[in-house]
Each structure stands twice: as C-alpha cells, then as structure tokens.
Enzyme design. Structure first.
Site, PDB file in Angstrom:
ATOM      1  N   LYS A  61      50.509  -2.943 -12.803  1.00 50.78           N
ATOM      2  CA  LYS A  61      51.584  -2.702 -13.769  1.00 50.78           C
ATOM      3  C   LYS A  61      51.237  -3.263 -15.146  1.00 50.78           C
ATOM      4  O   LYS A  61      51.419  -2.592 -16.162  1.00 50.78           O
ATOM      5  CB  LYS A  61      52.904  -3.340 -13.307  1.00 50.78           C
ATOM      6  CG  LYS A  61      53.429  -2.827 -11.982  1.00 50.78           C
ATOM      7  CD  LYS A  61      54.799  -3.415 -11.654  1.00 50.78           C
ATOM      8  CE  LYS A  61      54.825  -4.919 -11.512  1.00 50.78           C
ATOM      9  NZ  LYS A  61      54.067  -5.444 -10.345  1.00 50.78           N
ATOM     10  N   ARG A 109      41.403 -11.126  -8.945  1.00 55.27           N
ATOM     11  CA  ARG A 109      42.025 -11.559 -10.203  1.00 55.27           C
ATOM     12  C   ARG A 109      42.053 -13.079 -10.268  1.00 55.27           C
ATOM     13  O   ARG A 109      41.779 -13.676 -11.307  1.00 55.27           O
ATOM     14  CB  ARG A 109      43.454 -10.994 -10.291  1.00 55.27           C
ATOM     15  CG  ARG A 109      44.208 -11.458 -11.522  1.00 55.27           C
ATOM     16  CD  ARG A 109      45.481 -10.643 -11.730  1.00 55.27           C
ATOM     17  NE  ARG A 109      46.580 -11.115 -10.904  1.00 55.27           N
ATOM     18  CZ  ARG A 109      47.747 -10.472 -10.779  1.00 55.27           C
ATOM     19  NH1 ARG A 109      47.949  -9.341 -11.417  1.00 55.27           N
ATOM     20  NH2 ARG A 109      48.709 -10.956 -10.026  1.00 55.27           N
ATOM     21  N   ARG A 128      46.460 -17.968 -11.698  1.00 55.91           N
ATOM     22  CA  ARG A 128      47.893 -18.212 -11.785  1.00 55.91           C
ATOM     23  C   ARG A 128      48.311 -19.068 -10.595  1.00 55.91           C
ATOM     24  O   ARG A 128      47.754 -18.953  -9.522  1.00 55.91           O
ATOM     25  CB  ARG A 128      48.649 -16.880 -11.709  1.00 55.91           C
ATOM     26  CG  ARG A 128      48.582 -16.081 -12.968  1.00 55.91           C
ATOM     27  CD  ARG A 128      49.056 -14.672 -12.785  1.00 55.91           C
ATOM     28  NE  ARG A 128      50.271 -14.526 -11.973  1.00 55.91           N
ATOM     29  CZ  ARG A 128      50.980 -13.405 -11.936  1.00 55.91           C
ATOM     30  NH1 ARG A 128      50.616 -12.361 -12.670  1.00 55.91           N
ATOM     31  NH2 ARG A 128      52.047 -13.317 -11.190  1.00 55.91           N
ATOM     32  N   ARG A 147      55.139 -13.115  -1.980  1.00 58.93           N
ATOM     33  CA  ARG A 147      55.500 -12.150  -3.036  1.00 58.93           C
ATOM     34  C   ARG A 147      55.550 -10.731  -2.478  1.00 58.93           C
ATOM     35  O   ARG A 147      56.395  -9.929  -2.873  1.00 58.93           O
ATOM     36  CB  ARG A 147      54.514 -12.272  -4.212  1.00 58.93           C
ATOM     37  CG  ARG A 147      54.783 -13.518  -5.068  1.00 58.93           C
ATOM     38  CD  ARG A 147      53.575 -13.928  -5.889  1.00 58.93           C
ATOM     39  NE  ARG A 147      53.210 -12.948  -6.893  1.00 58.93           N
ATOM     40  CZ  ARG A 147      51.978 -12.791  -7.357  1.00 58.93           C
ATOM     41  NH1 ARG A 147      50.975 -13.526  -6.892  1.00 58.93           N
ATOM     42  NH2 ARG A 147      51.735 -11.907  -8.282  1.00 58.93           N
TER      43      ARG A 147
HETATM   44  P1  AMP Z   1      54.982 -11.098 -12.118  1.00 53.81           P
HETATM   45  O1  AMP Z   1      54.074 -11.570 -13.183  1.00 53.81           O
HETATM   46  O2  AMP Z   1      55.813  -9.922 -12.528  1.00 53.81           O
HETATM   47  O3  AMP Z   1      54.286 -10.880 -10.792  1.00 53.81           O
HETATM   48  O4  AMP Z   1      56.046 -12.267 -11.871  1.00 53.81           O
HETATM   49  C1  AMP Z   1      55.641 -13.542 -11.427  1.00 53.81           C
HETATM   50  C2  AMP Z   1      56.836 -14.299 -10.847  1.00 53.81           C
HETATM   51  O5  AMP Z   1      57.851 -14.457 -11.857  1.00 53.81           O
HETATM   52  C3  AMP Z   1      57.550 -13.603  -9.688  1.00 53.81           C
HETATM   53  O6  AMP Z   1      56.923 -13.837  -8.431  1.00 53.81           O
HETATM   54  C4  AMP Z   1      58.938 -14.242  -9.776  1.00 53.81           C
HETATM   55  O7  AMP Z   1      58.920 -15.563  -9.284  1.00 53.81           O
HETATM   56  C5  AMP Z   1      59.152 -14.331 -11.276  1.00 53.81           C
HETATM   57  N1  AMP Z   1      59.771 -13.100 -11.813  1.00 53.81           N
HETATM   58  C6  AMP Z   1      59.223 -12.203 -12.683  1.00 53.81           C
HETATM   59  N2  AMP Z   1      60.074 -11.192 -12.960  1.00 53.81           N
HETATM   60  C7  AMP Z   1      61.191 -11.454 -12.225  1.00 53.81           C
HETATM   61  C8  AMP Z   1      62.431 -10.777 -12.043  1.00 53.81           C
HETATM   62  N3  AMP Z   1      62.696  -9.605 -12.674  1.00 53.81           N
HETATM   63  N4  AMP Z   1      63.349 -11.338 -11.209  1.00 53.81           N
HETATM   64  C9  AMP Z   1      63.116 -12.508 -10.574  1.00 53.81           C
HETATM   65  N5  AMP Z   1      61.968 -13.191 -10.676  1.00 53.81           N
HETATM   66  C10 AMP Z   1      61.000 -12.683 -11.495  1.00 53.81           C
END
Ligand code: AMP
Length: 194
Positions: free
Chosen positions: A13, A127, A136, A147
């Site tokens: 994404k 990654r 990360r 996740r």
């Molecule tokens: P991402 O980079 O989108 O994979 O997000 C990393 C982490 O941030 C996720 O595993 C959640 O803990 C938190 N996070 C990101 N976007 C959201 C969202 N829309 N709602 C809740 N938690 C989020």
C-alpha cells in the site's frame, strides 16, 4: 480524486500510494506513518500509542479518526488523497463516510491489493532486514502474526463494506510494483471517466 488502498501489512500500500502521489498529485495519508512520526517526536500521542503499535494491535478509533478528520481538510489534499492504512475496521469506515458527507466529498475508488499471506510474511521479513536505521518495532514474527490476525478479523470486513456499496475493486497485489501501479492507474482512469 479520493482513494482508499486496502490490503494486509506488506501488501505494498505504501509503495503504491507514493507512486500515485508523484503521478497524480494526490496526497498519501498513512495513519501508520503519522503515528510513527508522533512516536519518534515523543509527543503525548506517540507515548499513548507506542506499546499498542509494537504489539500489532489497533490504536483506538477516536485517535485515528481525529487525525484523518484534520488531514483531509488540509490544503495539500485539495487535489485529493490516498488513504493508506485507514479505515482499519467498519467503525472507522462509517466515521469516514460521515466526515466525507459533511465536507461534500466522495470516494472515487476503494482498491484492494489481493495477496497470498505466505508470500507476505517473506516480504515483511525482507523489509525488516533492509530498513535503514533498523526494522520497524512491529516488523517481527510475533507482531506480524498479530497484525495479520487483526487484519483478517477487523479489516477484511471493511472490504465487504465497500463491496456491498459497489465501489470496491481488487487488483493482484502479488504482481511486480510497476504492474500493480499500472492496474491501479487503470482503475482510477475508469473511475474518473465514470
Ligand atoms: P501501518 O503502517 O499502516 O501498518 O500501521 C502500523 C500500526 O499503526 C498498526 O499495526 C496499528 O497499530 C496502527 N495503525 C495504523 N493505522 C491505524 C488505524 N487506521 N486504526 C488503528 N490503528 C492503526
């Protein structure tokens, strides 16, 4: 145009959103990036969400809904935005609908990146090993499993939510970056012409 990219962690994404930013002048709004920036800056928000993110859970809806409500109104989103990582559950999708109708905006496309979960795990491990400054905090086997489970339980219903509204389009997220980009471009061109 206003677009949502849906797909599990590691589906690409962020990579695709950045390409669309350059190609179409849309603004990438990644809630994950914004939350990580808050953690790096040591803000109150960052301290609140750090442990939740590290273990792979979702942060509370009001936190991310508040962030997105502010960002979609900003000048840099005048040409439109790409939501990357939001909405993550049906409550967030409903909150987004309410925000958009209040602002007189609409969604032009919701694009799901279709993936094979076994290949995804390999991608995320890659990654983690390649990220400058170390991986990360949530790119490790345990947080990743969490996740993916959270995605299947809470975010997969978001795809169904948009499918039932007739706006969901699925592209093959396992193809190479250029091919996925081209397919997303075709979806957006068709949405613009509609
Ligand atoms: P991402 O980079 O989108 O994979 O997000 C990393 C982490 O941030 C996720 O595993 C959640 O803990 C938190 N996070 C990101 N976007 C959201 C969202 N829309 N709602 C809740 N938690 C989020």
């Amino acid at each position: 145009m206003n677009v949502i990219l849906l797909g599990p962690p590691g589906a690409g994404k962020g990579t695709q959103a950045k390409l669309l930013e350059q190609q179409r002048g849309l603004k990438q709004l990644s809630t994950g990036d914004m939350l990580r920036a808050a953690i790096a800056e040591g803000t109150a928000l960052g301290r609140k969400v750090e442990a939740i993110i590290a273990r792979g859970d979702l942060v509370p809806d009001d936190v991310v809904v508040g962030i997105i409500a502010e960002r979609i109104r900003a000048k840099d989103c005048a040409k439109g935005f790409i939501l990357d990582g939001f909405p993550r559950n049906v409550a967030q999708a409903e909150a987004l609908d309410a925000m958009l109708s209040e602002l007189g905006l609409k969604l032009d496309a919701v694009i799901e990146l279709g993936v094979d979960e076994n290949i995804l795990i390999g991608r995320i491990e890659k990654r983690a090993s390649e990220t400058a400054g170390g991986p990360r905090a949530d790119d490790n086997a345990e947080a990743l499993k969490k996740r993916l489970a959270v995605y299947n339980e809470q975010t997969a219903p978001v795809a169904a939510y948009y499918r039932s509204r007739g706006v969901l389009r699925t592209v093959d997220g396992m193809a190479d970056v250029e091919t996925v980009n081209r397919q997303i471009g075709q979806v957006l061109d068709r949405a613009r012409a509609a």
